[in-house]
Motif scaffolding. Structure first.
Motif, short mmCIF file in Angstrom:
data_model
loop_
_atom_site.label_atom_id
_atom_site.label_comp_id
_atom_site.label_asym_id
_atom_site.label_seq_id
_atom_site.Cartn_x
_atom_site.Cartn_y
_atom_site.Cartn_z
N UNK A 200 30.48 15.74 -44.33
CA UNK A 200 29.57 16.77 -43.74
C UNK A 200 30.43 17.68 -42.84
N UNK A 201 30.03 18.73 -42.48
CA UNK A 201 30.64 19.50 -41.61
C UNK A 201 31.18 18.98 -40.33
N UNK A 202 32.59 19.26 -39.93
CA UNK A 202 33.01 18.71 -38.65
C UNK A 202 33.70 17.27 -38.97
N UNK A 203 33.37 16.57 -40.22
CA UNK A 203 33.84 15.43 -40.61
C UNK A 203 35.45 15.83 -40.95
N UNK A 204 36.41 14.59 -40.85
CA UNK A 204 37.75 14.75 -41.10
C UNK A 204 38.44 14.26 -42.16
N UNK A 205 39.03 14.85 -43.18
CA UNK A 205 39.85 14.04 -44.09
C UNK A 205 41.25 13.96 -43.50
N UNK A 206 41.62 12.85 -43.26
CA UNK A 206 42.98 12.54 -42.94
C UNK A 206 44.12 11.94 -44.20
N UNK A 207 45.05 12.40 -44.12
CA UNK A 207 46.14 12.11 -45.10
C UNK A 207 46.04 13.24 -46.27
N UNK A 208 45.44 14.44 -45.76
CA UNK A 208 45.21 15.21 -47.21
C UNK A 208 46.29 15.72 -47.77
N UNK A 209 47.60 15.72 -47.37
CA UNK A 209 48.78 15.80 -47.94
C UNK A 209 49.66 14.66 -48.53
N UNK A 245 51.67 8.53 -46.65
CA UNK A 245 50.77 9.63 -46.82
C UNK A 245 50.82 10.90 -46.46
N UNK A 246 52.29 11.16 -46.77
CA UNK A 246 52.76 12.77 -46.52
C UNK A 246 53.61 12.90 -47.77
N UNK A 247 53.45 13.94 -48.47
CA UNK A 247 54.23 14.33 -49.68
C UNK A 247 54.78 15.89 -49.35
N UNK A 248 56.25 16.20 -49.50
CA UNK A 248 56.48 17.54 -49.61
C UNK A 248 55.98 18.13 -50.74
N UNK A 249 55.96 17.50 -51.70
CA UNK A 249 55.61 18.36 -52.97
C UNK A 249 54.47 18.67 -52.88
N UNK A 250 53.28 17.82 -52.36
CA UNK A 250 51.85 18.25 -52.25
C UNK A 250 51.80 19.11 -51.02
#
Length: 366
Positions: A200-209, A245-250
């Motif tokens: 929902x609005x204001x929820x957070x996706x962490x690790x998006x990259x 949980x962090x990719x340079x390519x992504x």
């Protein structure tokens, strides 16, 4: 530092040089560089200043191994004046985490893990009986000044056979507590196309990259429709670098397609602080300089943007009358090798380095 003193010739991220006059731990005046008056002057030439950095995703409960660390080790010693523990504790131990603030210089808030056991074990959502709605609501009522949201880790190793159901339960708990949810994404199942529509609005996706197969971008690097739809309805994107949980390519694909972060966080704990690939907030921010983001956008992602999400805008500004909550840092031209969570490397030409903070009326050197 209760006397009136001047932090002289510091540079804001818009390149403006200012003097900041501090008295009794509060900002008394912002003056043109060289014009501030005080009993003592501290020369800040060569230093940038921003409001105190905020890390929206850390693990600050050292009892839980491997995901734990000491508050100030991942806070003020990193140039970070405010940290948000992202679900280390559920209702069983949240009172202990809250009490740990008393011995720390760093401001600490928490996302409550919807599993009562928290990260006591790393499959905390594999048994639905560990999600006790009444205990969640009771914890939220008892710690209204401390709990700023809920945390649900929705990836295969955490939920196991529970599938998407823990997220549905988190969504209901969010409605009942009026708190947003930060959702950790990773390996599936559940499939990312089933996860994101529930946010929902204001929820957070962490690790998006993150660079895992179940990520938010297709094989050509284009954002999935569920991601663009989520952004359009106000779901926030958080970096949450972490160990895996962090990719340079992504990250490079995301920038090409203008899928920009709302907040930059570290997902730091003892292991990835000492051994990498996180190391520090400064090191993570430097990776985004390499990626071509402006210093203003990078610093906004650890100051006014997370402050707004927390509902505490005063933490993200430098304004006369507010408590002095500041981070001092440098930007140095220096070749630096960066490593992502996949083992990929990039050679950058600049790095950010925290030098100190003003918080709770005192200066702490990094």
């Amino acid at each position: 530092m209760n006397e009136r003193f001047v932090l002289r010739n510091v540079r804001r991220v818009n390149e403006e040089l200012v003097d900041i006059v501090i008295e009794d731990g509060h900002i008394a005046e912002l003056e043109e560089a060289g014009k501030g008056v005080g009993a003592q002057a501290i020369d800040g030439s060569g230093l940038y200043v921003s409001s105190g950095w905020i890390d929206l995703h850390v693990h600050a409960f050292p009892e839980f191994d491997p995901y734990g660390d000491e508050i100030d080790e991942i806070g003020v010693k990193q140039g970070v004046t405010t940290i948000v523990d992202a679900g280390s504790c559920g209702s069983d131990r949240i009172a202990d985490l809250a009490a740990s603030r008393e011995q720390a210089s760093t401001n600490l808030f928490a996302l409550l893990n919807i599993s009562r056991i928290g990260l006591k074990r790393i499959d905390e959502l594999s048994d639905l009986s560990w999600i006790d709605s009444e205990q969640v609501k009771q914890a939220v009522r008892a710690h209204q000044d401390f709990i700023v949201g809920l945390k649900a880790r929705i990836s295969k190793s955490v939920v196991r056979e529970s599938g998407i159901e823990p997220l549905r339960m988190a969504r209901e708990l969010s409605r009942e507590t009026s708190l947003p949810v930060m959702v950790h994404i990773g390996s599936g199942p559940p499939d990312i196309n089933d996860i994101v529509p529930l946010l929902a609005p204001n929820d957070v996706i962490t690790h998006y990259l993150n660079g895992k197969a179940n990520n938010l971008f297709d094989s050509e690097g284009r954002p999935l429709e569920v991601l663009t739809d989520a952004i359009a309805r106000g779901v926030k994107l958080d970096v949450g670098h972490g160990t895996a949980s962090f990719s340079f390519k992504v990250a490079e694909a995301a920038k090409r397609h203008n899928i920009r972060f709302n907040t930059i966080s570290t997902d730091i704990y003892r292991g990835n602080r000492l051994n990498g690939p996180v190391h520090s907030m400064s090191h993570v921010l430097s990776k985004f300089l390499y990626l071509g983001y402006t210093l203003e956008e990078i610093i906004a992602a650890v100051t006014n943007r997370p402050a707004a999400w927390l509902g505490k805008p005063e933490l993200g500004r430098i304004q006369a009358g507010d408590e002095a909550n500041l981070t001092l840092f440098t930007v140095t031209d220096e070749p630096t090798t960066f490593v992502d969570s996949e083992g990929d490397t990039r050679l950058g030409s600049q790095r950010i380095e925290a030098k100190g903070v003003f918080v709770h009326g005192k200066f702490i050197e990094c």
